[in-house]
Design a protein around this motif. Structure first.
Motif, short mmCIF file in Angstrom:
data_model
loop_
_atom_site.label_atom_id
_atom_site.label_comp_id
_atom_site.label_asym_id
_atom_site.label_seq_id
_atom_site.Cartn_x
_atom_site.Cartn_y
_atom_site.Cartn_z
N GLY A 61 0.61 -1.23 -0.03
CA GLY A 61 0.02 0.00 -0.11
C GLY A 61 0.85 1.36 0.02
N TYR A 112 -4.97 -2.71 1.37
CA TYR A 112 -3.48 -3.09 1.29
C TYR A 112 -2.80 -3.54 2.36
N ARG A 118 -3.01 2.21 -3.20
CA ARG A 118 -1.67 1.63 -3.67
C ARG A 118 -1.55 2.43 -4.92
N SER A 250 -13.35 -0.32 0.95
CA SER A 250 -11.94 -1.21 1.58
C SER A 250 -12.27 -2.27 2.35
#
Length: 520
Positions: A61, A112, A118, A250
């Motif tokens: 990330g 991540y 990322r 997320s």
């Protein structure tokens, strides 16, 4: 309608004057070519590896993806000439800055190892240009930029997903975002994350006008049409994405579910896009839908695709999309109460007003199970059916209360409007909206196709996925970590259940409107 968020980006309370405040009322009677990739200058720099080499969750990330120095107004800002692209399609960026040069970095939003983004692509030393000031169309009060394309971005190798392209002035004087969806061509067997750019654009006041406000701060001078050919004002150019969508993206990626990405505009344009999808997710603020989008989502539901409404005030406004010189579906048309003045309607198009009112009334509750009931409220979320599968693993008991989780808009089950049955109300939260007592409802219904439809009944649901602190603050409406734990677990239960196939086959709804509302 919306409220200041924990990021302090919205502040749109005055917009409520443009809509029904508290109470549902009663039922009403019944393409331009895109440029080729920019090959001039240095080659794009890519981070990470191709999506088919490693799962996205295992890739490194970026800790520095967030904007820390937005700079003064006009330092840099821009927009993309498409709200979504397929992987490998180019997208044009139209950027204005007085600076000599800037950098563009594309960040994919996801999970991540705890980081939310990322880096996927980067282009440095892009020459800056100060674009002309916008002008306003006299008939529709639409803000028009006429900005020229600054560069074309090649998305080859970019995984499907939700992206923010960050613009950084190279002298350090400012930063802005440009949102973009890299969409999925096939959704079969996947949970579809359906972004809501039409709603972002409806609230966008860049240039002084939105579908709510104009220079006078109200309906009289608002736009009747708004265009994607301008930057977003809120959240440093990200529109409503960071508050109402990114937390869900997320979480869904952390769960490792098979996901597909699209927008409501793409769903409207492609009738077969949702064919075979396991589930469709409508996120925190998804108010503006076209009839085509709604018809295609309903068709998917009727074929067995589950539907999760993770917000409130969904599918409230009926809109039409029109082209601009940059391409199709670049204008959101919504005349609201002035629908009779709309030349498109006079030519035969559906009235661009609320779905629940005439002409052509089609209340949103027929699809959602719940219906928008009011604004503004701030109230505890109260669990009614702790044994329901959505609450598994939460440890809640009947009457468990979570302060501030209901707000600022809410939905309820209202059988005076079309309401699918059987339907379960699993949270029944008392609210007082401008002196009127009512309830916000979390509800779940199933239909013969096997599809399950889950609706949270509160606009703060997706925001609360990010509530991890020991106590609520004014910045996050007072929602605390306890509410965050509840919302994260319920959302996980819903996403996992819906990803497994038609939920009604294994989790049929048990109608309880008799016990909750005295309705048989």
């Amino acid at each position: 309608m919306t409220e200041p968020s924990r990021r302090g980006v919205l502040g749109l309370g005055l917009m409520a004057a443009a809509v029904t405040s508290c109470g549902t009322g009663r039922p009403a009677p019944a393409t331009a070519p895109h440029p080729s990739p920019d090959t001039a200058g240095a080659s794009p720099q890519r981070a990470g590896v191709k999506a088919d080499e490693k799962p996205e969750q295992s890739l490194p990330g970026a800790a520095d993806w967030e904007i820390t120095n937005p700079g003064p107004a006009g330092a840099i800002e821009g927009f993309a000439d498409r709200v979504s692209v397929l992987p490998g399609e180019p997208v044009g960026l139209h950027v204005s800055t007085p600076a000599a040069a800037f950098t563009v970095t594309a960040y994919r939003i996801g999970w991540y190892g705890g980081a939310r983004a990322r880096q996927v692509w980067r282009r440095e030393h892009v020459p800056g240009t100060k674009q002309p000031a916008p002008h306003v169309d006299g008939a529709t009060r639409t803000v028009l930029t006429g900005w020229q394309q600054t560069l074309a971005v090649d998305t080859a190798g970019w995984p499907e997903g939700a992206y923010l392209l960050r613009l950084d002035v190279e002298d350090g004087s400012g930063q802005r975002y440009v949102p973009l969806t890299v969409r999925s061509a096939i959704t079969a067997g996947k949970t579809v994350v359906m972004a809501a750019p039409a709603t972002w654009q409806a609230y966008n006041e860049w240039g002084g006008y939105s579908l709510y406000n104009g220079p006078t701060g109200g309906l009289a001078t608002r736009s009747l049409k708004v265009t994607f050919d301008r930057p977003y004002e809120y959240d440093h150019g990200a529109g409503l994405f960071l508050v109402y969508e990114a937390p869900l993206v997320s979480l869904a990626e952390r769960l490792g579910l098979p996901l597909a990405y699209t927008t409501g505009i793409d769903v409207a344009r492609e009738p077969g896009l949702l064919h075979g999808a396991a589930a469709v997710l409508s996120l925190g603020h998804d108010e503006y839908w076209s009839p085509e989008q709604r018809a295609n989502v309903v068709a998917a539901r009727d074929a067995g695709t589950n539907l999760a409404i993770l917000g409130a005030n969904c599918c409230f406004r009926r809109v039409r999309f029109e082209p601009t010189e940059l391409g199709p579906d670049r204008t959101v048309v919504c005349y609201k109460d002035a629908w009779a003045q709309d030349p498109g309607h006079r030519a035969g198009a559906p009235a661009t007003t609320d779905f629940r009112v005439g002409p052509g009334a089609d209340p949103e509750s027929a699809m959602l199970g719940v219906i928008y009931d009011g604004y503004p409220v701030d109230a505890p979320y109260v669990v009614g059916s702790p044994d329901h599968w959505a609450f598994e693993g939460t440890g809640v008991t009947a009457g468990a209360s979570f302060p501030h989780l209901v707000g600022v808009e809410y939905d309820k089950v209202e059988t005076a409007f079309p309401t699918p049955r059987p339907i379960e109300v699993i949270a029944h939260s008392p609210v007082v909206c401008e002196g009127r007592r009512s309830h916000a409802d979390t509800a779940y219904y199933t239909i013969p196709s096997g599809a399950g439809v889950f609706a949270t009944g509160t606009m703060r649901w997706v925001e609360t996925l990010d509530a991890h602190g020991p106590g609520g603050t004014s910045a996050d409406h007072g929602v605390d970590a306890r509410a965050g734990d509840l919302v994260r677990k319920v959302t996980e239960n819903v996403l996992r259940t819906f990803a497994a196939g038609p939920a009604g086959h294994t989790r049929p709804a048990q109608d309880n409107l008799g016990a909750v509302y005295g309705v048989q």
